[in-house]
Design a protein around this motif. Structure first.
Motif, mmCIF file in Angstrom:
data_model
loop_
_atom_site.group_PDB
_atom_site.id
_atom_site.type_symbol
_atom_site.label_atom_id
_atom_site.label_comp_id
_atom_site.label_asym_id
_atom_site.label_seq_id
_atom_site.Cartn_x
_atom_site.Cartn_y
_atom_site.Cartn_z
ATOM 1 N N HIS A 245 2.170 -5.983 0.601
ATOM 2 C CA HIS A 245 0.740 -5.301 0.835
ATOM 3 C C HIS A 245 -0.303 -5.738 2.213
ATOM 4 O O HIS A 245 -0.337 -4.958 3.083
ATOM 5 C CB HIS A 245 -0.141 -5.600 -0.532
ATOM 6 C CG HIS A 245 0.457 -4.090 -0.866
ATOM 7 N ND1 HIS A 245 0.605 -3.020 -0.947
ATOM 8 C CD2 HIS A 245 1.253 -4.358 -2.756
ATOM 9 C CE1 HIS A 245 1.464 -1.944 -2.541
ATOM 10 N NE2 HIS A 245 1.366 -2.975 -3.002
ATOM 11 N N THR A 246 -0.724 -6.888 1.884
ATOM 12 C CA THR A 246 -1.835 -7.243 3.008
ATOM 13 C C THR A 246 -1.073 -7.149 4.632
ATOM 14 O O THR A 246 -2.119 -7.099 5.322
ATOM 15 C CB THR A 246 -2.129 -8.573 2.010
ATOM 16 O OG1 THR A 246 -1.531 -9.606 2.495
ATOM 17 C CG2 THR A 246 -2.889 -8.631 0.937
ATOM 18 N N ASN A 261 4.210 10.012 1.042
ATOM 19 C CA ASN A 261 3.146 9.831 1.081
ATOM 20 C C ASN A 261 2.281 8.089 0.990
ATOM 21 O O ASN A 261 3.192 7.635 -0.302
ATOM 22 C CB ASN A 261 2.543 10.757 -0.824
ATOM 23 C CG ASN A 261 0.845 10.369 -0.510
ATOM 24 O OD1 ASN A 261 0.274 9.634 0.135
ATOM 25 N ND2 ASN A 261 0.255 11.253 -1.790
ATOM 26 N N THR A 262 1.911 8.147 1.726
ATOM 27 C CA THR A 262 2.401 6.879 1.839
ATOM 28 C C THR A 262 0.156 5.976 1.684
ATOM 29 O O THR A 262 -0.285 4.421 1.536
ATOM 30 C CB THR A 262 2.354 5.586 3.017
ATOM 31 O OG1 THR A 262 0.789 6.516 4.178
ATOM 32 C CG2 THR A 262 3.304 6.560 3.757
ATOM 33 N N GLU A 263 -0.406 7.282 0.927
ATOM 34 C CA GLU A 263 -2.362 7.134 0.564
ATOM 35 C C GLU A 263 -2.166 6.177 -0.538
ATOM 36 O O GLU A 263 -2.816 5.127 0.002
ATOM 37 C CB GLU A 263 -2.639 8.546 0.295
ATOM 38 C CG GLU A 263 -4.235 8.150 -0.115
ATOM 39 C CD GLU A 263 -4.789 9.818 -0.934
ATOM 40 O OE1 GLU A 263 -5.666 9.176 -1.710
ATOM 41 O OE2 GLU A 263 -3.705 10.036 -0.477
ATOM 42 N N TYR A 264 -1.220 5.517 -1.269
ATOM 43 C CA TYR A 264 -1.830 4.404 -2.010
ATOM 44 C C TYR A 264 -1.221 2.790 -1.304
ATOM 45 O O TYR A 264 -1.928 2.671 -1.727
ATOM 46 C CB TYR A 264 -0.247 4.435 -3.829
ATOM 47 C CG TYR A 264 -0.820 3.541 -4.484
ATOM 48 C CD1 TYR A 264 -1.485 2.610 -4.874
ATOM 49 C CD2 TYR A 264 0.516 2.269 -4.199
ATOM 50 C CE1 TYR A 264 -1.061 1.736 -5.546
ATOM 51 C CE2 TYR A 264 0.764 0.973 -4.908
ATOM 52 C CZ TYR A 264 -0.390 0.863 -5.780
ATOM 53 O OH TYR A 264 0.099 -0.652 -5.902
ATOM 54 N N GLU A 266 -1.927 1.608 1.660
ATOM 55 C CA GLU A 266 -2.718 2.135 1.769
ATOM 56 C C GLU A 266 -4.165 2.035 1.789
ATOM 57 O O GLU A 266 -4.330 0.932 2.379
ATOM 58 C CB GLU A 266 -3.095 3.732 3.278
ATOM 59 C CG GLU A 266 -1.616 3.623 4.111
ATOM 60 C CD GLU A 266 -2.018 5.155 5.123
ATOM 61 O OE1 GLU A 266 -2.804 6.557 4.349
ATOM 62 O OE2 GLU A 266 -1.033 5.286 6.018
ATOM 63 N N GLN A 267 -4.542 2.228 0.550
ATOM 64 C CA GLN A 267 -5.513 2.232 -0.218
ATOM 65 C C GLN A 267 -5.237 0.856 -1.124
ATOM 66 O O GLN A 267 -5.933 0.009 -0.913
ATOM 67 C CB GLN A 267 -5.601 2.685 -0.993
ATOM 68 C CG GLN A 267 -6.384 4.284 -0.954
ATOM 69 C CD GLN A 267 -5.983 5.168 -2.118
ATOM 70 O OE1 GLN A 267 -6.360 5.041 -2.973
ATOM 71 N NE2 GLN A 267 -7.185 6.001 -1.438
ATOM 72 N N GLU A 268 -4.325 0.356 -1.282
ATOM 73 C CA GLU A 268 -3.945 -1.243 -2.082
ATOM 74 C C GLU A 268 -3.710 -2.381 -1.148
ATOM 75 O O GLU A 268 -3.969 -3.732 -1.146
ATOM 76 C CB GLU A 268 -2.459 -0.664 -2.718
ATOM 77 C CG GLU A 268 -2.112 -2.421 -3.922
ATOM 78 C CD GLU A 268 -2.609 -1.994 -4.735
ATOM 79 O OE1 GLU A 268 -2.548 -3.016 -5.517
ATOM 80 O OE2 GLU A 268 -3.644 -1.063 -4.937
ATOM 81 N N ARG A 269 -3.283 -2.224 0.205
ATOM 82 C CA ARG A 269 -3.440 -2.706 1.341
ATOM 83 C C ARG A 269 -4.960 -2.795 2.156
ATOM 84 O O ARG A 269 -5.338 -4.771 1.699
ATOM 85 C CB ARG A 269 -2.474 -2.674 2.605
ATOM 86 C CG ARG A 269 -2.805 -3.090 4.008
ATOM 87 C CD ARG A 269 -2.444 -2.509 4.967
ATOM 88 N NE ARG A 269 -2.694 -4.157 6.575
ATOM 89 C CZ ARG A 269 -1.657 -3.385 7.390
ATOM 90 N NH1 ARG A 269 -1.241 -2.358 7.765
ATOM 91 N NH2 ARG A 269 -2.221 -4.459 8.450
ATOM 92 N N GLN A 270 -5.442 -2.569 1.472
ATOM 93 C CA GLN A 270 -7.575 -2.495 2.098
ATOM 94 C C GLN A 270 -7.951 -3.218 0.718
ATOM 95 O O GLN A 270 -8.452 -4.129 1.292
ATOM 96 C CB GLN A 270 -8.317 -1.020 2.344
ATOM 97 C CG GLN A 270 -7.990 0.002 3.514
ATOM 98 C CD GLN A 270 -8.257 1.125 3.577
ATOM 99 O OE1 GLN A 270 -8.798 1.255 3.182
ATOM 100 N NE2 GLN A 270 -7.567 1.558 4.376
ATOM 101 N N THR A 271 -7.794 -2.958 -0.140
ATOM 102 C CA THR A 271 -8.139 -3.389 -1.457
ATOM 103 C C THR A 271 -7.777 -5.096 -1.418
ATOM 104 O O THR A 271 -8.695 -5.295 -1.584
ATOM 105 C CB THR A 271 -7.611 -2.810 -2.658
ATOM 106 O OG1 THR A 271 -8.234 -1.306 -2.889
ATOM 107 C CG2 THR A 271 -8.669 -3.245 -3.925
#
Length: 276
Positions: A245-246, A261-264, A266-271
């Motif tokens: 993820h990171t 849909n890659t929104e999840y 992208e969000q998980e990488r940021q988190t």
């Protein structure tokens, strides 16, 4: 005397059970390393998650890329075993595969019989495919109507309990979609990313069909499953998934395989990057 002995005996038994569970969990990783192979159960029901490339006749897809990356992280080769919704849990429990990366979202019922890698590698919901002239506009319109799914699908329960559909479980997604084309159901409900690409890639065959509703059914975390009690295996794989993820590796895999849909991700990488 019995009052003094019983607690000690109980403690000894508890320690023995804990040690046995720990040893069993460690044994899975030991076996993988010893034979130099990670055996992964995968479903080849279609792009973007798993399919046979018609040109090269090789297995491809997002789940396959994750499996290969995990094997590389463990320093072993990858072996895949094709599973289906009806047999995937059985294959894992019987030791025919080490882990499952097989389009299985987390549910409490599944967690009662299996363990899982805590960090999801995707989040997926169900999309309803049906004829353009069906007149169906909302999930509630499925009440009392036949709807096809794969056997063991986590979409079965909400379709029945929330929307009153008459669910027909088929052995696989392709068979469910054939039943839809044959008029045996008014809709087929499967992971949105898969059926979305199907309609896009085979427009002539599916010209009379569409994704019926704008919302997905039961969006849930897609996780890797391991046998019950194999916490060490789950923890080891979790470290890899978090790193994927990171580093952006999962996002790269997703885009390469055309996840819609890659929104999840992208969000998980940021988190996860922020928490390091």
């Amino acid at each position: 005397m019995s009052r003094k002995i019983f607690p000690k005996a109980l403690l000894a038994t508890s320690i023995s059970l804990m040690a046995a569970t720990h040893a069993f969990a460690d044994a899975t990783l030991d076996r993988i390393k010893a034979r130099g192979t990670l055996t992964v159960g995968v479903i080849l029901s279609g792009a973007p998650f798993g399919y046979i490339d018609p040109a090269s006749q090789t297995q491809k897809g997002y789940n396959l890329d994750i499996a290969k990356a995990l094997a590389d992280d463990l320093g072993v080769k990858l072996e895949t075993v094709t599973v289906t919704p009806p047999n995937r849990v059985q294959f894992l429990q019987q030791g025919k595969v080490d882990i499952l990366i097989a389009n299985m979202q987390y549910t409490e019922d599944r967690a009662k019989v299996l363990d899982w890698v805590p960090t999801p590698y995707d989040r997926s919901g169900g999309a309803a495919v049906g004829r353009k002239d069906s007149g169906l506009k909302d999930w509630a319109d499925l009440k009392g109507k036949p709807v096809c799914v794969s056997q063991g699908s986590n979409f079965t329960q909400p379709l029945i309990e929330q929307y009153g559909a008459e669910v027909k479980g088929l052995p696989s997604q392709p068979e469910s979609l054939l039943a839809l084309q044959g008029g045996n159901c008014v809709a087929a409900v499967h992971v949105g990313a898969t059926v979305g690409l199907l309609l896009e890639d085979r427009p002539e065959e599916w010209k009379d069909y569409t994704i019926l509703f704008p919302t997905e059914l039961l969006p849930s975390d897609s996780v890797i499953w391991v046998r019950k009690g194999e916490k060490d295996t789950a923890d080891t794989l979790d470290k890899s998934i978090r790193q994927f993820h990171t580093s952006g590796k999962l996002l790269e895999f997703a885009k390469a395989n055309r996840l819609r849909n890659t929104e999840y991700l992208e969000q998980e990488r940021q988190t996860l990057s922020a928490s390091k």
